[in-house]
Design a protein around this motif. Structure first.
Motif, PDB file in Angstrom:
ATOM      1  N   GLY A  38       0.761  -1.292   0.047  1.00 60.01           N
ATOM      2  CA  GLY A  38      -0.080   0.094   0.017  1.00 60.01           C
ATOM      3  C   GLY A  38       0.956   1.204   0.035  1.00 60.01           C
ATOM      4  N   ALA A  39       2.096   1.221  -0.518  1.00 62.06           N
ATOM      5  CA  ALA A  39       2.905   2.345  -0.499  1.00 62.06           C
ATOM      6  C   ALA A  39       2.322   3.725  -1.105  1.00 62.06           C
ATOM      7  CB  ALA A  39       4.181   1.894  -1.208  1.00 62.06           C
ATOM      8  N   GLY A  40       1.612   3.431  -2.256  1.00 62.69           N
ATOM      9  CA  GLY A  40       0.734   4.403  -2.941  1.00 62.69           C
ATOM     10  C   GLY A  40      -0.182   5.239  -2.081  1.00 62.69           C
ATOM     11  N   GLY A  41      -1.151   4.339  -1.536  1.00 62.05           N
ATOM     12  CA  GLY A  41      -2.073   4.912  -0.588  1.00 62.05           C
ATOM     13  C   GLY A  41      -1.287   5.761   0.590  1.00 62.05           C
ATOM     14  N   VAL A  42      -0.241   4.950   1.000  1.00 59.42           N
ATOM     15  CA  VAL A  42       0.296   5.895   2.255  1.00 59.42           C
ATOM     16  C   VAL A  42       0.968   7.365   1.942  1.00 59.42           C
ATOM     17  CG1 VAL A  42       2.242   5.671   3.858  1.00 59.42           C
ATOM     18  CG2 VAL A  42       0.784   3.602   3.415  1.00 59.42           C
ATOM     19  N   ALA A  43       1.477   6.915   0.733  1.00 59.58           N
ATOM     20  CA  ALA A  43       1.985   8.402   0.012  1.00 59.58           C
ATOM     21  C   ALA A  43       1.037   9.308  -0.048  1.00 59.58           C
ATOM     22  CB  ALA A  43       2.837   7.911  -1.168  1.00 59.58           C
ATOM     23  N   LEU A  44      -0.003   9.038  -0.457  1.00 58.87           N
ATOM     24  CA  LEU A  44      -1.236   9.973  -0.958  1.00 58.87           C
ATOM     25  C   LEU A  44      -1.699  10.425   0.447  1.00 58.87           C
ATOM     26  CD1 LEU A  44      -3.229  11.389  -2.649  1.00 58.87           C
ATOM     27  CD2 LEU A  44      -4.574   9.326  -2.548  1.00 58.87           C
ATOM     28  N   LEU A  45      -1.896   9.730   1.423  1.00 61.64           N
ATOM     29  CA  LEU A  45      -2.197  10.039   2.911  1.00 61.64           C
ATOM     30  C   LEU A  45      -1.142  10.923   3.490  1.00 61.64           C
ATOM     31  CD1 LEU A  45      -3.699   6.838   4.353  1.00 61.64           C
ATOM     32  CD2 LEU A  45      -5.104   8.862   3.537  1.00 61.64           C
ATOM     33  N   ARG A  46       0.046  10.666   3.298  1.00 60.72           N
ATOM     34  CA  ARG A  46       1.063  11.843   3.780  1.00 60.72           C
ATOM     35  C   ARG A  46       1.127  12.945   3.197  1.00 60.72           C
ATOM     36  NH1 ARG A  46       2.923  10.113   8.518  1.00 60.72           N
ATOM     37  NH2 ARG A  46       3.259   8.011   7.834  1.00 60.72           N
ATOM     38  N   THR A  47       0.785  13.016   1.928  1.00 63.96           N
ATOM     39  CA  THR A  47       0.648  14.061   1.012  1.00 63.96           C
ATOM     40  C   THR A  47      -0.248  15.090   1.485  1.00 63.96           C
ATOM     41  OG1 THR A  47       1.560  13.107  -1.036  1.00 63.96           O
ATOM     42  CG2 THR A  47       0.283  15.197  -1.392  1.00 63.96           C
ATOM     43  N   ALA A  48      -1.491  14.203   1.644  1.00 67.32           N
ATOM     44  CA  ALA A  48      -2.756  15.107   2.052  1.00 67.32           C
ATOM     45  C   ALA A  48      -2.323  15.850   3.537  1.00 67.32           C
ATOM     46  CB  ALA A  48      -3.853  14.342   2.148  1.00 67.32           C
ATOM     47  N   LEU A  49      -1.777  15.101   4.326  1.00 67.66           N
ATOM     48  CA  LEU A  49      -1.413  15.411   5.766  1.00 67.66           C
ATOM     49  C   LEU A  49      -0.608  16.664   5.707  1.00 67.66           C
ATOM     50  CD1 LEU A  49      -0.647  13.431   8.695  1.00 67.66           C
ATOM     51  CD2 LEU A  49       1.109  15.151   8.412  1.00 67.66           C
ATOM     52  N   LEU A 111      -5.992   9.747  10.331  1.00 68.94           N
ATOM     53  CA  LEU A 111      -6.711   8.542  10.737  1.00 68.94           C
ATOM     54  C   LEU A 111      -6.227   7.201   9.928  1.00 68.94           C
ATOM     55  CD1 LEU A 111      -8.939   7.924  13.005  1.00 68.94           C
ATOM     56  CD2 LEU A 111     -10.566   8.466  11.282  1.00 68.94           C
ATOM     57  N   GLY A 112      -6.385   7.792   8.451  1.00 65.79           N
ATOM     58  CA  GLY A 112      -6.145   6.649   7.764  1.00 65.79           C
ATOM     59  C   GLY A 112      -4.363   6.110   8.015  1.00 65.79           C
ATOM     60  N   LEU A 113      -3.613   6.865   8.179  1.00 67.12           N
ATOM     61  CA  LEU A 113      -2.191   6.369   8.519  1.00 67.12           C
ATOM     62  C   LEU A 113      -2.236   5.703   9.899  1.00 67.12           C
ATOM     63  CD1 LEU A 113      -0.497   9.758   7.411  1.00 67.12           C
ATOM     64  CD2 LEU A 113      -0.214   7.684   6.326  1.00 67.12           C
ATOM     65  N   ALA A 114      -2.938   6.172  10.942  1.00 72.37           N
ATOM     66  CA  ALA A 114      -3.039   5.149  12.129  1.00 72.37           C
ATOM     67  C   ALA A 114      -3.634   4.050  12.047  1.00 72.37           C
ATOM     68  CB  ALA A 114      -3.890   6.243  13.174  1.00 72.37           C
ATOM     69  N   SER A 115      -4.520   3.919  10.784  1.00 74.98           N
ATOM     70  CA  SER A 115      -4.914   2.435  10.631  1.00 74.98           C
ATOM     71  C   SER A 115      -3.956   1.652  10.325  1.00 74.98           C
ATOM     72  CB  SER A 115      -6.405   2.633   9.765  1.00 74.98           C
ATOM     73  OG  SER A 115      -5.887   2.971   8.601  1.00 74.98           O
ATOM     74  N   VAL A 116      -3.187   1.914   9.403  1.00 75.98           N
ATOM     75  CA  VAL A 116      -2.194   1.434   8.817  1.00 75.98           C
ATOM     76  C   VAL A 116      -1.114   1.097   9.883  1.00 75.98           C
ATOM     77  CG1 VAL A 116      -0.005   1.446   7.168  1.00 75.98           C
ATOM     78  CG2 VAL A 116      -2.315   2.710   6.715  1.00 75.98           C
ATOM     79  N   GLY A 120       0.095  -3.243  11.719  1.00 71.70           N
ATOM     80  CA  GLY A 120       1.388  -3.450  11.621  1.00 71.70           C
ATOM     81  C   GLY A 120       1.950  -3.191  10.019  1.00 71.70           C
ATOM     82  N   TYR A 121       1.816  -1.883   9.792  1.00 76.20           N
ATOM     83  CA  TYR A 121       2.099  -1.240   8.563  1.00 76.20           C
ATOM     84  C   TYR A 121       1.564  -2.025   7.190  1.00 76.20           C
ATOM     85  CZ  TYR A 121       4.705   1.768  11.342  1.00 76.20           C
ATOM     86  OH  TYR A 121       5.314   2.676  12.092  1.00 76.20           O
ATOM     87  N   LEU A 122       0.320  -2.853   7.218  1.00 76.62           N
ATOM     88  CA  LEU A 122      -0.469  -3.492   6.329  1.00 76.62           C
ATOM     89  C   LEU A 122      -1.496  -2.617   6.055  1.00 76.62           C
ATOM     90  CD1 LEU A 122       0.325  -7.165   7.424  1.00 76.62           C
ATOM     91  CD2 LEU A 122       1.410  -6.000   5.648  1.00 76.62           C
ATOM     92  N   VAL A 123      -2.027  -2.683   4.766  1.00 74.41           N
ATOM     93  CA  VAL A 123      -3.223  -2.241   4.579  1.00 74.41           C
ATOM     94  C   VAL A 123      -4.632  -2.916   5.112  1.00 74.41           C
ATOM     95  CG1 VAL A 123      -4.747  -1.451   2.444  1.00 74.41           C
ATOM     96  CG2 VAL A 123      -2.392  -1.014   2.350  1.00 74.41           C
TER      97      VAL A 123
END
Length: 337
Positions: A38-49, A111-116, A120-123
């Motif tokens: 889920g690297a793309g999703g994490v990157a998008l969430l971090r960009t939004a943050l 919240l999305g990043l906290a759920s990841v 355990g850093y899995l989607v």
């Protein structure tokens, strides 16, 4: 005509979102490195943050500069000021705040990043996979919860009578990001966290400040004259020069901590992190060139506010820098050869 700007803004946001979404696979191609799930999703969430952090910080910064503009109220408030408004109170008019919307965006992203982190850093496939209680058991989990609560507090402050109190929860987000980026297993983590703290703070002031300064100039158009608008842009430009110097210094230092000098050139093309870092450096160079162009216009052009054209282009380029920064956080760290 009225729909042109909103549509253009939506198109730019959509294009910027493609960088963190598609960036991991492109950056990793041919490097032999593996991306986290889920690297793309994490990157998008971090960009939004990051974007949600820049907006309110920039508003607080520029609103403070606007109060010191000498030409805004040469002869008192505008004649058409309405009782109870900022103009009637003897303060320059500022555009409507985007801070509440930014706080909501930041809260959802955190919240999305906290759920990841909680999985355990899995989607997570569903709510049952999220161990909320487990967040309290790890350093990263506690920092993720801190960011969620900080954006919630920032939103409440933004809609209160004293929106300047957002500064404290926003500061907590910056500190949490600085600590998260440098785990205790890293060599001299406090040094790295300090560099990230300064880098992120200056970047938020520069990016969010320029956006809000240009929005303020649009609000001031026809109210206070060209002189007041040019004065505000000049005040911002002077501070931005210092911010750029701090961003450059901390960015170079941080990069050399991740990539030793003798391996930098090779890792810039052979690793995903290096490729993304190279893209960021090129974008920052373009931003600096646009900033210099805007400053020259501000000083020498017959109409100082003609500097707004390159300044808006600078905002777009800074948005791309934010997107690439979000991408960097989702890529595997370079190897210290």
């Amino acid at each position: 005509m009225t729909l042109t700007r909103p549509v253009a803004a939506l198109v730019l946001v959509a294009l910027a979102a493609l960088i963190p979404l598609l960036g991991p696979s492109s950056a990793l191609h041919g490097t032999g490195e593996a991306a986290a799930p889920g690297a793309g999703g994490v990157a998008l969430l971090r960009t939004a943050l990051f974007a949600a952090l820049c907006v309110p910080v920039g508003e607080l910064f520029v609103n403070r500069l606007a109060r010191s503009v000498p030409g805004a109220f040469v002869n008192g408030p505008p004649a058409r000021s309405v009782p109870g408004t900022e103009e009637a109170a003897g303060r320059p008019a500022v555009p409507c705040s985007w801070s509440p919307f930014a706080a909501v965006t930041g809260f959802v992203a955190a919240l999305g990043l906290a759920s990841v982190v909680a999985t355990g850093y899995l989607v997570p496939d569903g709510l049952s996979d999220i161990d909320v209680g487990g967040l309290y058991a790890s350093r990263d989990g506690k920092l993720a919860l801190l960011e969620v609560n900080a954006f919630l507090a920032a939103g409440l402050c933004a809609v209160s009578r004293r929106p300047v109190t957002q500064l404290w929860p926003l500061g907590a987000v910056v500190v949490a990001e600085a600590l998260r980026a440098h785990p205790t297993t890293e060599h001299t983590p406090l040094t790295g966290s300090g560099l990230t703290l300064v880098h992120l703070t200056c970047a938020a002031l520069w990016t969010g400040g320029l956006l809000h300064a240009l929005r303020t100039l649009r609000r001031w158009h026809g109210r206070y004259g060209t002189q007041a608008g040019a004065a505000l842009l000049g005040l911002y430009a002077r501070v931005a020069t210092v911010l750029l110097a701090a961003i450059t210094a901390t960015g170079v230092w941080s990069s050399l901590r991740r990539m030793p000098p003798e391996t930098v050139l090779q890792q810039l093309t052979a690793t995903a992190y290096g490729r993304a870092l190279l893209a960021k450096v090129l974008l920052v160079a373009a931003v600096a060139a646009l900033a210099l162009w805007a400053r020259r216009r501000l000083r020498r052009a017959a109409d100082p506010l003609s500097a707004c054209a390159p300044a808006w282009a600078e905002v777009v380029a800074l948005g791309l820098v934010v997107a690439v920064s979000g991408l960097l956080t989702a890529l595997p760290l370079p190897i210290r050869w």
